[in-house]
Design a protein around this motif. Structure first.
Motif, mmCIF file in Angstrom:
data_model
loop_
_atom_site.group_PDB
_atom_site.id
_atom_site.type_symbol
_atom_site.label_atom_id
_atom_site.label_comp_id
_atom_site.label_asym_id
_atom_site.label_seq_id
_atom_site.Cartn_x
_atom_site.Cartn_y
_atom_site.Cartn_z
ATOM 1 N N THR A 260 0.846 -1.197 0.000
ATOM 2 C CA THR A 260 0.000 0.000 0.000
ATOM 3 C C THR A 260 0.880 1.244 0.000
ATOM 4 O O THR A 260 1.810 1.357 0.805
ATOM 5 C CB THR A 260 -0.929 0.022 1.222
ATOM 6 O OG1 THR A 260 -1.908 -1.006 1.075
ATOM 7 C CG2 THR A 260 -1.655 1.359 1.332
ATOM 8 N N TYR A 261 0.568 2.160 -0.899
ATOM 9 C CA TYR A 261 1.319 3.413 -1.027
ATOM 10 C C TYR A 261 0.327 4.554 -0.847
ATOM 11 O O TYR A 261 -0.554 4.773 -1.683
ATOM 12 C CB TYR A 261 1.976 3.483 -2.400
ATOM 13 C CG TYR A 261 2.999 4.591 -2.566
ATOM 14 C CD1 TYR A 261 4.350 4.355 -2.340
ATOM 15 C CD2 TYR A 261 2.613 5.871 -2.958
ATOM 16 C CE1 TYR A 261 5.304 5.352 -2.502
ATOM 17 C CE2 TYR A 261 3.555 6.880 -3.128
ATOM 18 C CZ TYR A 261 4.901 6.616 -2.897
ATOM 19 O OH TYR A 261 5.834 7.618 -3.060
ATOM 20 N N ILE A 262 0.471 5.276 0.276
ATOM 21 C CA ILE A 262 -0.429 6.393 0.585
ATOM 22 C C ILE A 262 0.304 7.693 0.287
ATOM 23 O O ILE A 262 1.309 8.020 0.923
ATOM 24 C CB ILE A 262 -0.873 6.356 2.056
ATOM 25 C CG1 ILE A 262 -1.577 5.028 2.372
ATOM 26 C CG2 ILE A 262 -1.808 7.529 2.364
ATOM 27 C CD1 ILE A 262 -1.909 4.834 3.845
ATOM 28 N N TYR A 263 -0.206 8.419 -0.684
ATOM 29 C CA TYR A 263 0.435 9.661 -1.131
ATOM 30 C C TYR A 263 -0.305 10.859 -0.534
ATOM 31 O O TYR A 263 -1.539 10.937 -0.552
ATOM 32 C CB TYR A 263 0.417 9.749 -2.653
ATOM 33 C CG TYR A 263 0.911 11.073 -3.196
ATOM 34 C CD1 TYR A 263 2.248 11.433 -3.100
ATOM 35 C CD2 TYR A 263 0.029 11.977 -3.783
ATOM 36 C CE1 TYR A 263 2.703 12.653 -3.580
ATOM 37 C CE2 TYR A 263 0.471 13.190 -4.276
ATOM 38 C CZ TYR A 263 1.805 13.528 -4.174
ATOM 39 O OH TYR A 263 2.244 14.738 -4.646
ATOM 40 N N THR A 264 0.461 11.817 -0.026
ATOM 41 C CA THR A 264 -0.115 13.022 0.573
ATOM 42 C C THR A 264 -0.146 14.150 -0.452
ATOM 43 O O THR A 264 0.903 14.635 -0.883
ATOM 44 C CB THR A 264 0.703 13.455 1.802
ATOM 45 O OG1 THR A 264 0.752 12.367 2.732
ATOM 46 C CG2 THR A 264 0.051 14.660 2.469
ATOM 47 N N SER A 265 -1.333 14.545 -0.823
ATOM 48 C CA SER A 265 -1.530 15.660 -1.754
ATOM 49 C C SER A 265 -2.052 16.855 -0.950
ATOM 50 O O SER A 265 -1.444 17.233 0.046
ATOM 51 C CB SER A 265 -2.499 15.243 -2.862
ATOM 52 O OG SER A 265 -2.702 16.283 -3.789
ATOM 53 N N GLY A 266 -3.152 17.466 -1.348
ATOM 54 C CA GLY A 266 -3.708 18.596 -0.608
ATOM 55 C C GLY A 266 -4.950 19.140 -1.300
ATOM 56 O O GLY A 266 -5.182 18.911 -2.488
ATOM 57 N N THR A 267 -5.770 19.864 -0.553
ATOM 58 C CA THR A 267 -7.029 20.369 -1.104
ATOM 59 C C THR A 267 -6.839 21.528 -2.068
ATOM 60 O O THR A 267 -7.782 21.908 -2.771
ATOM 61 C CB THR A 267 -7.986 20.808 0.026
ATOM 62 O OG1 THR A 267 -7.326 21.769 0.874
ATOM 63 C CG2 THR A 267 -8.412 19.621 0.871
ATOM 64 N N TRP A 268 -5.626 22.091 -2.145
ATOM 65 C CA TRP A 268 -5.388 23.161 -3.117
ATOM 66 C C TRP A 268 -5.569 22.686 -4.558
ATOM 67 O O TRP A 268 -5.711 23.504 -5.460
ATOM 68 C CB TRP A 268 -3.984 23.732 -2.939
ATOM 69 C CG TRP A 268 -3.861 24.685 -1.795
ATOM 70 C CD1 TRP A 268 -4.870 25.322 -1.127
ATOM 71 C CD2 TRP A 268 -2.636 25.124 -1.183
ATOM 72 N NE1 TRP A 268 -4.367 26.124 -0.129
ATOM 73 C CE2 TRP A 268 -2.996 26.017 -0.140
ATOM 74 C CE3 TRP A 268 -1.297 24.850 -1.405
ATOM 75 C CZ2 TRP A 268 -2.045 26.644 0.667
ATOM 76 C CZ3 TRP A 268 -0.343 25.464 -0.596
ATOM 77 C CH2 TRP A 268 -0.718 26.356 0.422
ATOM 78 N N VAL A 269 -5.556 21.374 -4.779
ATOM 79 C CA VAL A 269 -5.769 20.897 -6.149
ATOM 80 C C VAL A 269 -7.152 21.274 -6.665
ATOM 81 O O VAL A 269 -7.389 21.282 -7.876
ATOM 82 C CB VAL A 269 -5.574 19.366 -6.260
ATOM 83 C CG1 VAL A 269 -4.159 18.974 -5.903
ATOM 84 C CG2 VAL A 269 -6.587 18.612 -5.431
ATOM 85 N N GLU B 164 -1.325 12.173 -8.565
ATOM 86 C CA GLU B 164 -2.403 11.433 -7.894
ATOM 87 C C GLU B 164 -2.912 10.295 -8.770
ATOM 88 O O GLU B 164 -3.072 9.157 -8.310
ATOM 89 C CB GLU B 164 -3.555 12.376 -7.559
ATOM 90 C CG GLU B 164 -3.269 13.409 -6.501
ATOM 91 C CD GLU B 164 -4.475 14.287 -6.231
ATOM 92 O OE1 GLU B 164 -4.448 15.040 -5.253
ATOM 93 O OE2 GLU B 164 -5.459 14.227 -7.013
ATOM 94 N N GLN B 165 -3.196 10.611 -10.025
ATOM 95 C CA GLN B 165 -3.743 9.596 -10.928
ATOM 96 C C GLN B 165 -2.731 8.484 -11.200
ATOM 97 O O GLN B 165 -3.099 7.308 -11.314
ATOM 98 C CB GLN B 165 -4.183 10.250 -12.239
ATOM 99 C CG GLN B 165 -5.407 11.138 -12.094
ATOM 100 C CD GLN B 165 -6.607 10.375 -11.551
ATOM 101 O OE1 GLN B 165 -6.966 9.310 -12.053
ATOM 102 N NE2 GLN B 165 -7.220 10.913 -10.510
ATOM 103 N N MET B 166 -1.463 8.826 -11.307
ATOM 104 C CA MET B 166 -0.422 7.825 -11.486
ATOM 105 C C MET B 166 -0.448 6.818 -10.343
ATOM 106 O O MET B 166 -0.271 5.606 -10.555
ATOM 107 C CB MET B 166 0.941 8.513 -11.565
ATOM 108 C CG MET B 166 2.132 7.578 -11.673
ATOM 109 S SD MET B 166 3.713 8.467 -11.739
ATOM 110 C CE MET B 166 3.770 9.159 -10.074
ATOM 111 N N ILE B 167 -0.702 7.288 -9.143
ATOM 112 C CA ILE B 167 -0.675 6.428 -7.953
ATOM 113 C C ILE B 167 -1.949 5.606 -7.827
ATOM 114 O O ILE B 167 -1.909 4.396 -7.613
ATOM 115 C CB ILE B 167 -0.411 7.280 -6.703
ATOM 116 C CG1 ILE B 167 1.036 7.792 -6.733
ATOM 117 C CG2 ILE B 167 -0.675 6.488 -5.422
ATOM 118 C CD1 ILE B 167 1.327 8.902 -5.773
ATOM 119 N N VAL B 168 -3.119 6.245 -7.938
ATOM 120 C CA VAL B 168 -4.361 5.494 -7.707
ATOM 121 C C VAL B 168 -4.677 4.530 -8.856
ATOM 122 O O VAL B 168 -5.443 3.576 -8.677
ATOM 123 C CB VAL B 168 -5.558 6.435 -7.455
ATOM 124 C CG1 VAL B 168 -5.339 7.256 -6.202
ATOM 125 C CG2 VAL B 168 -5.833 7.333 -8.657
#
Length: 279
Positions: A101-110, A139-143
């Motif tokens: 499992t790889y959990i990536y931290t993005s943000g709501t600024w997207v 994000e899309q690369m990961i999910v």
């Protein structure tokens, strides 16, 4: 579970690591220096000496359950870390092992800057703020990856403990006048560092149900910037407050109003497998 946190000494990573330790998991944290390694060890987090570009953390992938990436702030850095993880997983994990499992931290600024639109976990990203315009592609690369079990968490503006992107606002208030980037009428989407840490625990523990998901991490309501400034003046002793226009990409992002609402009932991190399937 065995969990590695990349960015374990940061505003996001350290509370998350501590919460995972308290939940009974074995937690490793990447530390760039001996002093940072000692900070992690004092919190019962197993330090791994090295930085993101080193190979120090890659051998752990053989037996890890979860990686939480809470550090990269550039497209090249995010892609490089993810690609190195996949390569190591393919080389080191046995064929019978479940997907890492790889959990990536993005943000709501997207979701960009809007005082009229309300964004949820499933709202398509159309107009991200310029500072993070590269993140939706990552994000899309990961999910969408089939090599790992990818999950994305989008934290709102972090507050609590030593964490705040509003440090310049507080400093200006201490100097007599609170200076805020933006214009009147804005709102902040926020989340406390401890609440975000709790979310990472839940996502990690229920990750088998959440692969391919993108989750908003925010309080259920946003906060009025005008109200915040009035209260800040009151408690700090500042004489007044004023707004000023942003002068760079970071300040443009800081003044953004993002009205986010995590979808009630949509986040299954607190559900058992049977209940989740029944929904």
């Amino acid at each position: 579970m065995k969990v590695l946190i990349l960015g374990a000494t940061g505003f996001i990573g350290l509370p998350a690591a501590g919460a995972l330790v308290r939940a009974g998991h074995i937690v490793y944290g990447l530390a760039r220096s001996e002093s940072k390694a000692m900070v992690l060890a004092a919190e019962e987090i197993i330090p791994v000496r090295g930085d993101m570009d080193s190979d120090a953390w890659l051998p752990l992938i053989a037996t890890l359950d979860v990686i939480i990436e809470a550090v990269t702030a550039s497209p090249d850095g995010a892609r490089n870390t993810f690609e190195r993880t996949i390569k190591a997983a393919e080389a080191l994990r046995p064929p019978t092992a479940p997907l890492l499992t790889y959990i990536y931290t993005s943000g709501t600024w997207v979701h960009g800057d809007s005082r009229t639109e309300v964004f949820t976990d499933t709202t398509p990203v159309i107009r991200p703020v310029e500072l993070v315009a590269w993140r939706p592609a990552v994000e899309q690369m990961i999910v969408r990856s089939t090599a790992v079990n990818g999950v994305v968490v989008r934290p709102a503006l972090l507050y609590g403990r030593s964490a705040s992107l509003l440090v310049s606002l507080f400093k200006s208030a201490a100097e007599g006048k609170a200076i805020c980037i933006g214009t009147p009428g804005g709102r902040y989407a926020v989340i406390h560092a401890d609440d975000l840490a709790d979310l990472y625990v839940r996502v990690a523990e229920k990750s088998s149900l959440l692969g391919g998901k993108i989750l908003v991490a925010a309080n259920s309501q946003t906060e009025s910037v005008d109200d915040l400034l009035r209260k800040l003046v009151q408690v700090s002793g500042a004489k007044s407050y004023e707004y000023r226009a942003p002068e760079n990409k970071f300040e443009e992002a800081m003044q953004a109003t993002t009205l986010v609402r995590p979808l009630p009932g949509e986040c299954i991190v607190g559900l058992g497998a049977e209940e989740a399937r029944s929904r």
